[in-house]
Design a protein around this motif. Structure first.
Motif, PDB file in Angstrom:
ATOM      1  N   PRO A  43       0.825  -1.219   0.000  1.00  0.00           N
ATOM      2  CA  PRO A  43       0.000   0.000   0.000  1.00  0.00           C
ATOM      3  C   PRO A  43       0.855   1.263   0.000  1.00  0.00           C
ATOM      4  O   PRO A  43       1.846   1.362   0.720  1.00  0.00           O
ATOM      5  CB  PRO A  43      -0.808  -0.126   1.293  1.00  0.00           C
ATOM      6  CG  PRO A  43      -0.751  -1.575   1.670  1.00  0.00           C
ATOM      7  CD  PRO A  43       0.575  -2.063   1.185  1.00  0.00           C
ATOM      8  N   MET A  44       0.464   2.224  -0.832  1.00  0.00           N
ATOM      9  CA  MET A  44       1.134   3.526  -0.886  1.00  0.00           C
ATOM     10  C   MET A  44       0.224   4.655  -0.447  1.00  0.00           C
ATOM     11  O   MET A  44       0.690   5.671   0.054  1.00  0.00           O
ATOM     12  CB  MET A  44       1.620   3.802  -2.317  1.00  0.00           C
ATOM     13  CG  MET A  44       2.670   2.826  -2.802  1.00  0.00           C
ATOM     14  SD  MET A  44       3.195   3.232  -4.474  1.00  0.00           S
ATOM     15  CE  MET A  44       4.554   2.089  -4.655  1.00  0.00           C
ATOM     16  N   ALA A  45      -1.069   4.495  -0.681  1.00  0.00           N
ATOM     17  CA  ALA A  45      -2.045   5.514  -0.278  1.00  0.00           C
ATOM     18  C   ALA A  45      -3.390   4.838  -0.126  1.00  0.00           C
ATOM     19  O   ALA A  45      -3.703   3.893  -0.861  1.00  0.00           O
ATOM     20  CB  ALA A  45      -2.121   6.635  -1.313  1.00  0.00           C
ATOM     21  N   ARG A  46      -4.198   5.321   0.828  1.00  0.00           N
ATOM     22  CA  ARG A  46      -5.509   4.727   1.057  1.00  0.00           C
ATOM     23  C   ARG A  46      -6.461   5.811   1.556  1.00  0.00           C
ATOM     24  O   ARG A  46      -6.108   6.615   2.407  1.00  0.00           O
ATOM     25  CB  ARG A  46      -5.407   3.590   2.073  1.00  0.00           C
ATOM     26  CG  ARG A  46      -6.746   2.911   2.373  1.00  0.00           C
ATOM     27  CD  ARG A  46      -6.547   1.736   3.295  1.00  0.00           C
ATOM     28  NE  ARG A  46      -7.817   1.193   3.770  1.00  0.00           N
ATOM     29  CZ  ARG A  46      -8.202  -0.050   3.631  1.00  0.00           C
ATOM     30  NH1 ARG A  46      -7.412  -0.914   2.999  1.00  0.00           N
ATOM     31  NH2 ARG A  46      -9.355  -0.477   4.113  1.00  0.00           N
ATOM     32  N   PHE A  47      -7.685   5.773   0.991  1.00  0.00           N
ATOM     33  CA  PHE A  47      -8.727   6.718   1.383  1.00  0.00           C
ATOM     34  C   PHE A  47      -9.951   5.897   1.756  1.00  0.00           C
ATOM     35  O   PHE A  47     -10.524   5.193   0.932  1.00  0.00           O
ATOM     36  CB  PHE A  47      -9.023   7.672   0.224  1.00  0.00           C
ATOM     37  CG  PHE A  47     -10.141   8.642   0.466  1.00  0.00           C
ATOM     38  CD1 PHE A  47     -10.357   9.227   1.718  1.00  0.00           C
ATOM     39  CD2 PHE A  47     -10.999   8.981  -0.563  1.00  0.00           C
ATOM     40  CE1 PHE A  47     -11.386  10.120   1.933  1.00  0.00           C
ATOM     41  CE2 PHE A  47     -12.036   9.876  -0.369  1.00  0.00           C
ATOM     42  CZ  PHE A  47     -12.230  10.453   0.884  1.00  0.00           C
ATOM     43  N   ASP A  48     -10.368   5.982   3.026  1.00  0.00           N
ATOM     44  CA  ASP A  48     -11.490   5.197   3.539  1.00  0.00           C
ATOM     45  C   ASP A  48     -12.734   6.054   3.696  1.00  0.00           C
ATOM     46  O   ASP A  48     -12.638   7.219   4.098  1.00  0.00           O
ATOM     47  CB  ASP A  48     -11.139   4.598   4.900  1.00  0.00           C
ATOM     48  CG  ASP A  48     -10.131   3.482   4.801  1.00  0.00           C
ATOM     49  OD1 ASP A  48     -10.548   2.338   4.581  1.00  0.00           O
ATOM     50  OD2 ASP A  48      -8.911   3.764   4.922  1.00  0.00           O
ATOM     51  N   ASN A  49     -13.895   5.426   3.412  1.00  0.00           N
ATOM     52  CA  ASN A  49     -15.204   5.990   3.744  1.00  0.00           C
ATOM     53  C   ASN A  49     -15.343   7.464   3.385  1.00  0.00           C
ATOM     54  O   ASN A  49     -15.125   8.346   4.221  1.00  0.00           O
ATOM     55  CB  ASN A  49     -15.475   5.801   5.239  1.00  0.00           C
ATOM     56  CG  ASN A  49     -16.892   6.204   5.608  1.00  0.00           C
ATOM     57  OD1 ASN A  49     -17.726   6.436   4.744  1.00  0.00           O
ATOM     58  ND2 ASN A  49     -17.157   6.282   6.895  1.00  0.00           N
ATOM     59  N   PRO A  50     -15.760   7.758   2.155  1.00  0.00           N
ATOM     60  CA  PRO A  50     -15.906   9.160   1.755  1.00  0.00           C
ATOM     61  C   PRO A  50     -17.140   9.852   2.333  1.00  0.00           C
ATOM     62  O   PRO A  50     -17.457  10.973   1.947  1.00  0.00           O
ATOM     63  CB  PRO A  50     -16.012   9.054   0.234  1.00  0.00           C
ATOM     64  CG  PRO A  50     -16.621   7.708  -0.005  1.00  0.00           C
ATOM     65  CD  PRO A  50     -16.088   6.820   1.071  1.00  0.00           C
ATOM     66  N   GLY A  51     -17.864   9.200   3.251  1.00  0.00           N
ATOM     67  CA  GLY A  51     -19.054   9.805   3.842  1.00  0.00           C
ATOM     68  C   GLY A  51     -20.272   9.676   2.964  1.00  0.00           C
ATOM     69  O   GLY A  51     -21.079  10.604   2.855  1.00  0.00           O
ATOM     70  N   ALA A  52     -20.443   8.513   2.341  1.00  0.00           N
ATOM     71  CA  ALA A  52     -21.513   8.327   1.371  1.00  0.00           C
ATOM     72  C   ALA A  52     -22.875   8.177   2.045  1.00  0.00           C
ATOM     73  O   ALA A  52     -22.995   7.616   3.134  1.00  0.00           O
ATOM     74  CB  ALA A  52     -21.228   7.088   0.526  1.00  0.00           C
ATOM     75  N   THR A  53     -23.901   8.692   1.360  1.00  0.00           N
ATOM     76  CA  THR A  53     -25.293   8.522   1.799  1.00  0.00           C
ATOM     77  C   THR A  53     -26.136   8.047   0.620  1.00  0.00           C
ATOM     78  O   THR A  53     -26.316   6.857   0.434  1.00  0.00           O
ATOM     79  CB  THR A  53     -25.842   9.832   2.379  1.00  0.00           C
ATOM     80  OG1 THR A  53     -25.680  10.893   1.406  1.00  0.00           O
ATOM     81  CG2 THR A  53     -25.113  10.210   3.667  1.00  0.00           C
TER      82      THR A  53
END
Length: 431
Positions: free
Chosen positions: A119-129
């Motif tokens: 892993p080099m970068a990770r973005f979790d849970n963009p706040g989706a509805t």
């Protein structure tokens, strides 16, 4: 990473993984990428997704889905060394199929070193509805180097809305507007007298041929069909996919890597580099002839003569762009009665127990059809994948995903034959 933050990434081959946790009521999701110049695609070819899985430059390829222990991933392979110099941004997006992203738990996007899966970068849970599409991240150039930014911008108009936002032409159902009848016209005026014939010494000049405008490129089709246990079949006829080439692809990965013995069946587990799966097809034609297309015995078939089925070369990687591939010539569908597509383990493992595989059927016309194999819970070296039948001109694809266990001394091919009543005679064969 936090939304809006960025980090440098090497100009190298990367794997972009979209992942989430599946379960009852959780929609499917699909990864896609758009290559942009000044915020727009140059053409529809700059859109990489499940129906258009590779960019012409070779820079981006849709790898496909994996389902392991209730966690699903859909991945893109991105080679930044091959991104054309005019491309400023590579948008990394996701779309939900059958629900909203608010119903998709543990959603993330991760950038990995393609060779090591580091892993080099990770973005979790963009706040989706209620969103049905998301731009989760992007690669962009800065001073000759590449960076990754966590974006998290949602759309409520699905993949179609996201694609058109960046300049993609989407294939939409044609709507015919009602045409009003013309009002009753008055009597036409008297016709003008005919023009005198031309002089015998002169000929009227032939009018120039009308200019033919160049054909507009075909719009992008976003539709697809996913077969499940609850909805296991689809009609190619109703999908408009009854001519041209039907490509069948199998891709796979090993669920776990073991250095010792398999905990399930007490046998050595396969390593990825040793594994050799063979895609095969039993066929029956309308003239009553039967046979098999497979690598064993070099029975690769033929596309433009019976059996109108051809097997590509043998692959050991499982990659979606390569993998194991069969092609069926649907221009000769009237000669086809039924085709059973199946896969055997030639070497490297004794069971499908530790494998995860996805089957994709891509008709030349119509929506692609895909499905994942269930986890194998029996010591099976052969799996029936899909049955294609021609009944009264209606071509139907049936998801089988059926693991079979041969009796002692019985080959996998003979086991499939017996299970589906083909009634063929078998002799030993080798590649």
């Amino acid at each position: 990473m936090l939304k809006g933050s960025n980090t440098p990434v090497p100009t190298a081959a990367l794997r972009v993984e979209l992942g989430w946790r599946t379960g009852p009521g959780v929609p499917d999701a699909d990864a896609s990428a758009l290559l942009l110049v000044s915020g727009k695609v140059r053409s529809d070819a700059d859109f990489v997704f499940y129906n258009q899985p590779a960019h012409s430059s070779g820079a981006i390829r849709h790898e496909g889905k994996r389902n392991t222990d209730g966690r699903v991933t859909d991945a893109l392979l991105v080679d930044l060394t091959r991104v054309e110099s005019s491309i400023e941004t590579v948008v990394l997006a996701a779309s939900a199929d059958g629900g909203t992203f608010g119903q998709v738990p543990d959603l993330y996007i991760e950038v990995q070193d393609a060779g090591r899966s580091t892993p080099m970068a990770r973005f979790d849970n963009p706040g989706a509805t209620t969103e049905t599409a998301f731009v989760l991240g992007e690669f962009y150039r800065r001073q000759g180097a590449w960076k990754f930014r966590a974006v998290g911008q949602g759309y409520s108009s699905g993949l179609e809305g996201l694609a058109t936002e960046y300049g993609i032409t989407v294939d939409e159902p044609q709507q015919t507007a009602p045409v009003a009848a013309p009002p009753m016209a008055a009597a036409p005026p008297p016709a003008a007298p005919p023009a005198p014939p031309p002089s015998p010494m002169t000929r009227p000049a032939a009018p120039p041929p009308p200019a033919v405008p160049p054909a507009a490129p075909a719009p992008v089709r976003l539709t697809k069909v996913t077969l499940t246990k609850a909805a296991p079949s689809v009609s190619l006829t109703k999908q408009g996919g009854t001519s041209g080439a039907l490509h069948v692809n199998l891709n796979w990965e090993v669920r776990k890597q073991f250095s010792g013995w398999s905990s399930k069946f007490g046998r050595p587990a396969a390593m990825h580099s040793d594994l050799d799966l063979d895609l095969c097809a039993l066929f029956e034609l309308t003239d009553g002839s039967k046979g098999v297309v497979q690598a064993l015995g070099n029975a690769f078939g033929a596309l433009h003569q019976p059996p109108y089925i051809h097997l590509d070369g043998d692959d050991r990687t499982g990659a979606v762009a390569a993998g194991e591939n069969l092609t069926v010539n649907l221009d000769h569908k009237n000669a086809l009665r039924r085709i059973l597509v199946f896969v055997t383990i030639y070497e490297g493992a004794r069971s499908f127990a530790d494998l995860s595989a996805t089957v994709t059927l891509q008709p030349q016309h119509g929506a692609p059809i895909d499905f994942s194999l269930d986890e194998c819970t029996v010591p099976s070296p052969v799996c029936a994948l899909a049955l294609i039948t021609n009944t009264g001109g209606d071509l139907v694809v049936q998801r089988e995903a059926r693991y079979l266990v041969p009796e002692r001394g019985v080959s996998p091919q003979r086991t499939v034959d017996h299970a589906y009543g083909w009634g063929m005679n078998w002799t030993p064969g080798r590649k």
